[in-house]
Write an enzyme that holds these catalytic residues in place. Structure first.
Site, short mmCIF file in Angstrom:
data_model
loop_
_atom_site.label_atom_id
_atom_site.label_comp_id
_atom_site.label_asym_id
_atom_site.label_seq_id
_atom_site.Cartn_x
_atom_site.Cartn_y
_atom_site.Cartn_z
N CYS A 2 11.01 10.01 -17.20
CA CYS A 2 11.76 10.93 -16.18
C CYS A 2 12.11 12.13 -16.96
O CYS A 2 12.30 12.10 -18.34
CB CYS A 2 13.00 10.35 -15.53
SG CYS A 2 12.86 9.12 -14.68
N ARG A 27 6.13 12.99 -18.85
CA ARG A 27 7.40 12.23 -18.85
C ARG A 27 7.33 11.17 -17.58
O ARG A 27 8.16 10.13 -17.75
CB ARG A 27 8.76 12.75 -19.03
CG ARG A 27 9.00 13.46 -20.30
CD ARG A 27 10.39 14.03 -20.30
NE ARG A 27 11.44 13.04 -20.64
CZ ARG A 27 11.67 12.83 -21.81
NH1 ARG A 27 11.11 13.25 -22.98
NH2 ARG A 27 12.52 11.81 -22.05
N TRP A 75 9.79 8.77 -13.40
CA TRP A 75 9.03 7.70 -13.67
C TRP A 75 9.71 6.45 -13.28
O TRP A 75 10.78 6.13 -13.89
CB TRP A 75 8.56 7.38 -15.20
CG TRP A 75 7.69 6.45 -15.57
CD1 TRP A 75 6.09 6.49 -15.41
CD2 TRP A 75 7.90 5.35 -15.97
NE1 TRP A 75 5.84 5.36 -15.75
CE2 TRP A 75 6.84 4.39 -16.23
CE3 TRP A 75 9.11 4.33 -16.13
CZ2 TRP A 75 6.67 3.07 -16.64
CZ3 TRP A 75 9.09 3.12 -16.44
CH2 TRP A 75 7.72 2.34 -16.68
N ASN A 101 17.78 10.44 -16.39
CA ASN A 101 16.70 9.95 -17.08
C ASN A 101 17.36 8.60 -17.69
O ASN A 101 18.17 8.76 -18.62
CB ASN A 101 16.19 10.81 -17.90
CG ASN A 101 15.26 10.27 -19.10
OD1 ASN A 101 14.55 9.29 -18.71
ND2 ASN A 101 15.18 10.74 -20.25
N GLY A 102 16.74 7.51 -17.36
CA GLY A 102 17.44 6.31 -18.40
C GLY A 102 17.57 5.11 -17.34
O GLY A 102 16.82 5.20 -16.35
N GLU A 487 -7.43 1.04 -31.09
CA GLU A 487 -7.01 2.19 -30.63
C GLU A 487 -7.88 3.04 -29.41
O GLU A 487 -7.70 3.51 -28.46
CB GLU A 487 -6.64 3.31 -31.72
CG GLU A 487 -6.36 4.72 -31.54
CD GLU A 487 -5.09 4.88 -30.58
OE1 GLU A 487 -4.44 4.00 -30.17
OE2 GLU A 487 -5.14 6.03 -30.13
N LYS A 491 -7.17 3.82 -25.63
CA LYS A 491 -7.49 5.33 -24.93
C LYS A 491 -8.27 4.74 -23.66
O LYS A 491 -8.28 5.48 -22.61
CB LYS A 491 -8.45 6.07 -25.92
CG LYS A 491 -7.85 6.76 -27.23
CD LYS A 491 -6.53 7.73 -26.64
CE LYS A 491 -5.42 7.09 -26.62
NZ LYS A 491 -4.29 6.72 -27.53
N GLU A 494 -6.28 3.28 -20.77
CA GLU A 494 -5.13 4.25 -20.16
C GLU A 494 -5.56 5.17 -19.36
O GLU A 494 -4.92 5.49 -18.47
CB GLU A 494 -4.12 4.48 -21.25
CG GLU A 494 -4.62 5.26 -22.44
CD GLU A 494 -3.60 5.81 -23.31
OE1 GLU A 494 -2.39 5.55 -23.02
OE2 GLU A 494 -3.90 5.98 -24.72
N HIS A 510 -15.12 -16.61 -32.55
CA HIS A 510 -14.26 -17.46 -32.08
C HIS A 510 -13.88 -17.71 -30.80
O HIS A 510 -12.67 -18.16 -30.35
CB HIS A 510 -12.98 -17.36 -33.35
CG HIS A 510 -13.38 -17.61 -34.55
ND1 HIS A 510 -13.83 -18.67 -35.13
CD2 HIS A 510 -13.57 -16.81 -35.65
CE1 HIS A 510 -14.03 -18.49 -36.16
NE2 HIS A 510 -14.09 -17.26 -36.76
N LYS A 609 4.82 9.46 -20.88
CA LYS A 609 4.26 9.81 -22.25
C LYS A 609 5.69 9.33 -23.15
O LYS A 609 5.30 8.85 -24.33
CB LYS A 609 4.26 11.20 -22.50
CG LYS A 609 3.98 11.58 -23.88
CD LYS A 609 2.57 12.33 -24.12
CE LYS A 609 2.05 12.49 -25.53
NZ LYS A 609 1.12 11.48 -25.88
C1 F6R Z 1 -1.04 5.89 -25.99
C2 F6R Z 1 0.26 6.21 -26.16
C3 F6R Z 1 1.25 5.12 -26.38
C4 F6R Z 1 2.43 5.57 -27.34
C5 F6R Z 1 3.67 4.56 -27.20
C6 F6R Z 1 4.77 4.96 -28.30
O1 F6R Z 1 -2.02 6.62 -25.94
O2 F6R Z 1 0.48 7.31 -26.05
O3 F6R Z 1 0.78 3.88 -26.52
O4 F6R Z 1 1.88 5.60 -28.50
O5 F6R Z 1 4.35 4.64 -26.02
O6 F6R Z 1 5.05 6.12 -28.16
P1 F6R Z 1 5.52 7.15 -29.30
O7 F6R Z 1 4.50 7.15 -30.40
O8 F6R Z 1 6.15 8.48 -28.81
O9 F6R Z 1 6.81 5.98 -29.74
#
Ligand code: F6R
Length: 614
Positions: A2, A27, A75, A101-102, A487, A491, A494, A510, A609
């Site tokens: 949010c 957000r 969100w 937000n929260g 990683e 990517k 998501e 395994h 994010k």
């Molecule tokens: C993936 C991504 C998330 C963040 C995770 C932690 O692309 O962006 O997995 O890495 O939410 O976020 P931070 O680094 O802001 O604590």
């Protein structure tokens, strides 16, 4: 999760609020809304499901006048994303409007008590409970709005950044925070508020980061006042904002993610600037040097992080164990916070977070501190909660990351971890001069190397077209590149919604090898390192079961290039830095598949994010 934004001053509030929401849309983008206080103190409130652009269409024929307003992009946590659950929320009588937000954890108990007092609720949100509680306190105690906010927040358990406006009061916004970020911008005769500084940047460079348990009074006739829940005033600490508008725009790219992938040569340059000597290749991080005794005497290092930052931490673990000879464990912050970890004052806890606001990581820090650990932060967002809560730390300096999928923050994090390992290893004498210089020299070469890697863009964009059919992918890597495989898979998941699993290549036999067939492509990382031959065998195992292999290999590779169906060739650097080099084609791979599938790369479904709720 949010985004909240507010304005009070002499300009029209609506355009400022809408632009602010667009900056904060990363957000959350389930619904959006705005409440405007008109000159005569009426509140016009508009909200609807969907993104900010839906809100703009929705209000196109409405009265948008007013120099005071609050706005929200959501969100969803409590209640599905629909028009009714969108913020702002009115109190029962319609006299107070709130954005939040929260999460209010004890909302159910509070709601029940309010219902017993005749309050009715329109939405399923915890936020509507809070605004009604404020109204209830205001009415029963016949107190000011500020006193009502203070009284209500004393009863609330949870995380919040809120802002409230009141009917008949066109001169004031009251905002408060506990565990969710809140920044106030100070202009000439005007104030701004937001979840982060990005909505403020074009109006002011004077910002105040509101702390936990503080309430900000934005009154058009007075300077900014900050008080706590008991009305004790705190000093207003004005900071200069170091951010430019161009950092917040797409700069000609179709998506922020592609812009951020392409920025990496520059962001790595910014990340190492002033930290590696161009002559002696000596690496110096003041956040480490100033606390050298802690690192020299550390019994153990514990990384706490989530998502991509957790993957970067796995790479950091290898580097620190290899070069500093300190045992390292990597914990998911969300698991660590609810465990009973054996931590003491000889341990260092390193919290890694791009946003610096991730709720689980913040809670992990709190736990680590309560056990006496020295807490070090690796953050990107300057002035963020994690940066403030840690004993020392290092910033990534990669600039604002807006695409929801993390890219330049990951390569920045790994770069910082390499610099930490080199600084500590040098202090401890656990690395040879020659090795230290080789790695530092390679760090210095990274921007040029990444420029070369980025020229692979067209090749990758072209061949991914054949893979949009796939429902599953497996990513294999070993050693330093096992976390890179994780990683790469994240990517893809998501932004393309294709199921992908990262696996240590040798573990495949395994279990997961049972999945291999012509419909499940394998992305294999087989760059030149000490496990190269082993990965070659693993690729062979996939090929002999009819699997399709996309391999990332070194430019001079001759073996895997002949076995794989598709090859992406990258330059070679020190083994520990190869995850940075390999991450870039994996980012491009996921990006182009998502684009081919016509998906919203920057705002993938269900994600936000900055994960400020647990
Ligand atoms: C993936 C991504 C998330 C963040 C995770 C932690 O692309 O962006 O997995 O890495 O939410 O976020 P931070 O680094 O802001 O604590």
């Amino acid at each position: 999760m949010c985004g909240i934004v507010g304005y009070i001053g002499t300009r029209d509030a609506y355009p400022i609020l809408i632009n602010g929401l667009k900056r904060l849309e990363y957000r959350g983008y389930d619904s959006a809304g705005v409440a405007l206080v008109t000159e005569n103190g009426e509140i016009n409130l508009y909200k609807c499901k969907g993104k900010v652009k839906n809100l703009e269409e929705f209000v196109s024929n409405s009265d948008l006048s007013g120099h005071v307003g609050i706005a929200h992009t959501r969100w969803a946590t409590h209640g599905e994303p629909n028009d009714v659950n969108a913020h702002p929320h009115y109190s029962h009588s319609g006299s107070i409007a709130i954005i939040h937000n929260g999460i209010i954890e004890n909302y159910a108990v509070l709601k029940e008590a309010l219902m017993e007092n005749g309050y009715e609720f329109k939405s399923d949100t915890d936020t509507e409970v809070l605004v009604n509680l404020i109204e209830y306190v205001r009415m029963t105690n016949n107190c000011s709005l500020l006193e009502a906010v203070q009284g209500a927040l004393k009863q609330v358990i949870g995380a919040y950044a809120i802002a409230v406006v009141e009917k008949g009061n066109p001169k004031e916004i009251i905002a408060a925070r506990q565990s969710s970020p809140l920044v106030v911008g100070i202009g000439k005769g005007e104030f701004f508020l937001a979840s982060d500084a990005s909505p403020l940047v074009e109006y002011t460079d004077k910002v105040v980061y509101i702390k936990n348990g503080e309430i900000a009074l934005l009154n058009i006739d007075s300077p900014l006042k900050v008080v706590d829940f008991d009305n004790v005033e705190s000093k207003v600490n004005v900071k200069k904002l170091e951010m430019s508008i161009s950092q917040l725009e797409k700069g000609g790219y179709p998506h922020f993610m592609l812009k951020e992938i392409n920025e990496q040569p520059k962001t790595i340059t910014d990340c190492i600037r002033g930290r590696i000597s161009p002559d002696s290749f000596e690496v110096k991080l003041s956040g480490i040097i100033d606390h050298a005794d802690k690192f020299l005497n550390a019994r153990r290092i514990v990384f706490v992080a989530c998502g991509t930052s957790w993957h970067a931490s796995l790479i950091g673990k290898r580097m620190i164990e290899e070069y500093c000879q300190i045992p390292v464990v990597v914990e998911y912050a969300s698991e660590f916070r609810y465990s009973n970890p054996v931590i003491c004052d000889k341990d260092i806890v390193i919290a890694v977070s791009q946003s610096g606001e991730t709720a689980d990581t913040l809670a992990a820090i709190e736990l680590a501190k309560s056990k006496g650990a020295f807490v070090f932060g690796i953050c990107n967002v300057i002035g963020s909660s994690i940066a403030r809560e840690t004993d020392s730390g290092v910033y990534l300096h990669v600039g604002p990351e807006i695409g929801v999928a993390s890219t330049k923050a990951f390569t920045g994090q790994v770069t910082v971890m390499a610099m930490i390992a080199l600084t500590v290893a040098k202090e401890k004498g656990t690395i040879s001069e020659e090795k230290a210089v080789t790695i530092a020299r390679d760090l210095y070469r990274l921007p040029k190397v990444l420029e070369k890697v980025l020229t692979l863009n067209n090749q990758i964009a072209d061949f991914v077209k054949r893979f949009t059919y796939a429902k599953n992918f497996i990513y294999l890597g070993r050693g330093y590149n096992y976390p890179t495989a994780l990683e790469g898979a994240l990517k893809l998941k998501e932004i393309s919604y294709i199921h992908a699993e990262g696996y240590p290549a040798a573990e495949m036999k395994h279990g997961p090898i049972a999945l291999i067939d012509q419909d499940m492509p394998t992305v294999a990382i087989a760059v030149t390192d000490h496990v190269y031959e082993k990965v070659v065998s693993n690729i062979q195992e996939v090929k002999s079961r009819g699997g399709v292999v996309i391999a990332i290999v070194a430019e001079k590779d001759e073996i895997v290039s002949k076995m794989a169906d598709f090859c992406i060739k990258v330059p070679s650097l020190s083994e520990c830095l190869m995850p940075i080099v390999v991450a870039v084609p994996l980012q491009l791979f996921a990006y182009h598949i998502a684009v081919c599938k016509g998906l919203d790369v920057d705002q993938p479904r269900n994600l936000a994010k900055s994960v400020t709720v647990e």
